[in-house]
Design a protein around this motif. Structure first.
Motif, PDB file in Angstrom:
ATOM      1  N   TYR A 163       0.849  -1.181   0.000  1.00 21.68           N
ATOM      2  CA  TYR A 163       0.000   0.000   0.000  1.00 21.68           C
ATOM      3  C   TYR A 163       0.890   1.238   0.000  1.00 21.68           C
ATOM      4  CZ  TYR A 163      -3.174  -3.575   1.855  1.00 21.68           C
ATOM      5  OH  TYR A 163      -3.891  -4.731   2.053  1.00 21.68           O
ATOM      6  N   GLU A 164       0.490   2.247  -0.790  1.00 22.91           N
ATOM      7  CA  GLU A 164       1.268   3.478  -0.873  1.00 22.91           C
ATOM      8  C   GLU A 164       0.331   4.682  -0.915  1.00 22.91           C
ATOM      9  OE1 GLU A 164       4.052   3.433  -4.119  1.00 22.91           O
ATOM     10  OE2 GLU A 164       4.480   1.297  -3.847  1.00 22.91           O
ATOM     11  N   LEU A 165       0.706   5.752  -0.197  1.00 20.29           N
ATOM     12  CA  LEU A 165       0.027   7.044  -0.222  1.00 20.29           C
ATOM     13  C   LEU A 165       1.086   8.117  -0.405  1.00 20.29           C
ATOM     14  CD1 LEU A 165      -2.249   6.640   2.945  1.00 20.29           C
ATOM     15  CD2 LEU A 165      -2.964   6.279   0.587  1.00 20.29           C
ATOM     16  N   PHE A 166       0.771   9.167  -1.162  1.00 24.09           N
ATOM     17  CA  PHE A 166       1.756  10.229  -1.302  1.00 24.09           C
ATOM     18  C   PHE A 166       1.066  11.569  -1.515  1.00 24.09           C
ATOM     19  CE2 PHE A 166       0.949   9.327  -5.741  1.00 24.09           C
ATOM     20  CZ  PHE A 166       1.079  10.555  -6.375  1.00 24.09           C
ATOM     21  N   LEU A 167       1.772  12.623  -1.141  1.00 23.76           N
ATOM     22  CA  LEU A 167       1.338  14.002  -1.357  1.00 23.76           C
ATOM     23  C   LEU A 167       2.559  14.813  -1.745  1.00 23.76           C
ATOM     24  CD1 LEU A 167      -0.808  16.254  -1.190  1.00 23.76           C
ATOM     25  CD2 LEU A 167      -0.164  16.545   1.223  1.00 23.76           C
ATOM     26  N   GLN A 168       2.478  15.516  -2.884  1.00 23.11           N
ATOM     27  CA  GLN A 168       3.606  16.272  -3.401  1.00 23.11           C
ATOM     28  C   GLN A 168       3.131  17.656  -3.829  1.00 23.11           C
ATOM     29  OE1 GLN A 168       6.797  14.739  -3.806  1.00 23.11           O
ATOM     30  NE2 GLN A 168       7.727  16.702  -4.357  1.00 23.11           N
ATOM     31  N   ASP A 169       3.884  18.693  -3.459  1.00 27.83           N
ATOM     32  CA  ASP A 169       3.542  20.059  -3.839  1.00 27.83           C
ATOM     33  C   ASP A 169       4.756  20.728  -4.461  1.00 27.83           C
ATOM     34  OD1 ASP A 169       2.473  22.552  -4.168  1.00 27.83           O
ATOM     35  OD2 ASP A 169       2.471  23.086  -2.041  1.00 27.83           O
TER      36      ASP A 169
END
Length: 360
Positions: free
Chosen positions: A188-194
């Motif tokens: 499982y993978e979650l990511f947030l990039q700005d």
């Protein structure tokens, strides 16, 4: 076909027939909304890799030539492996046939959102791994010769491995059952990039990922773990699965704290100079334990025995014409077995730190 050092059926221990077939399927749906400021991508994918290594000889020559005590299965063909110190090996390679099949099923959803000076990207990914192996390891038998029985004096001097082989006197021998294991794991993978454009000359890349790779477990619980932790009450014993959880079935604790930052910047210092830098932490859990350390390779589901002979012995414990004893692969006997241990219980996922800094 990979030709060996000797013509068939002698082979030389390295002749092989390799096969490989890959199948993939992908469904992708991209949607644009929010007046073009948001893009969502949804993907479902499946891949299967089927392959193996086999011997070119497709008849049971080991049985026709009268070798005794080997593991009898219809697809185990060719001759045993003879390892002669200082000479070219004779016979078919170990670990063949080696059929394998790997499935990967994947669901992914990513959202890109452009708002002012921010370009935000976030997403989730799920992967399921199913790996099957039917490798035969040393089921055809392996006979090793080092010349110790043709020395001028026992324990000293130089003998001849080929002469020992003609006498059928081994210094060590190895035999095993085949493997038949089907291992499962989910990721499982979650990511947030700005990507934040602070000014016309400075851009920051700020993000974080969370990754979890579940330990692999065997579909039918065909595993035992050899306990090497002195603090455990089961120290020195083979332990069966005790429970239905992933941790109980894999003998590993789940590693749930795999948060990894992503930090970067790009600065237009002058009209001709750009300074860039970045840092990231990366986890690698797909490989996890080395294959030889898996609890699937323990008795009674997998048996491997090494039978050595002392250098001063008058004769060999395994003479080729006699073959392996009938109880060589007795599942109730642990002495002389090759055992695999999963330890420590809190086995961490591999972690790599990467950074870069450059001026252009």
């Amino acid at each position: 076909l990979e030709p060996g050092n000797l013509p068939l059926p002698a082979s030389g221990g390295n002749t092989a027939v390799r096969t490989s077939r890959a199948n993939t399927a992908t469904f992708n749906w991209t949607r644009l909304f929010g007046n073009g400021t948001k893009v969502n991508e949804f993907r479902v994918a499946y891949s299967r890799l089927v392959g193996g290594i086999d011997t070119p000889t497709q008849s049971q020559l080991w049985k026709e030539f009268g070798f005794r005590g080997l593991f009898d299965r219809q697809d185990i063909n060719g001759l045993p492996f003879f390892n002669l110190a200082g000479y070219t090996n004779i016979g078919d390679r170990s670990f063949a046939p080696d059929p394998r099949k790997g499935d990967v099923r994947q669901i992914m959803d990513n959202l890109n959102w452009t708002k002012g000076r921010h370009s935000i990207r976030t997403g989730v990914k799920f992967r399921q791994f199913i790996r099957w192996a039917g490798i035969t390891n040393f089921a055809r038998g392996q006979f090793n010769f080092n010349g110790q029985f043709t020395r001028p004096q026992a324990g000293s001097g130089q003998g001849d491995a080929f002469a020992d082989a003609l006498l059928g006197l081994t210094n060590t021998s190895r035999l095993s059952t085949p493997l038949d294991v089907r291992r499962h794991s989910n990721a499982y993978e979650l990511f947030l990039q700005d990507n934040y454009k602070v000014t016309s000359k400075l851009t920051l890349n700020l993000g974080v990922r969370w990754e979890y790779q579940a330990p692999f477990y065997e579909q039918n619980n065909k595993v035992r773990n050899f306990v090497v932790d002195p603090a455990s009450p089961d120290f020195g014993q083979l332990v069966a699965v005790r429970g239905d959880s992933v941790e109980a079935r894999s003998f590993q604790r789940r590693d749930l704290n795999n948060f990894s930052p992503r930090i970067g910047f790009a600065l237009q210092a002058t009209d001709k100079t750009v300074i860039r830098g970045g840092y990231g932490a990366f986890y690698d859990a797909v490989a996890q334990l080395p294959f030889g350390s898996q609890p699937t390779q323990n008795p009674p589901f997998y048996l491997q025995v090494d039978i050595p002979t002392q250098a001063l012995a008058a004769t060999s414990n395994i003479i080729v014409r006699n073959g392996f004893p009938g109880d060589a692969l007795d599942a109730s006997v642990i002495a002389g077995r090759s055992l695999a241990a999963v330890w420590p219980y809190s086995f961490p996922d591999a972690l790599t730190h990467q950074w870069n800094f450059n001026i252009q």
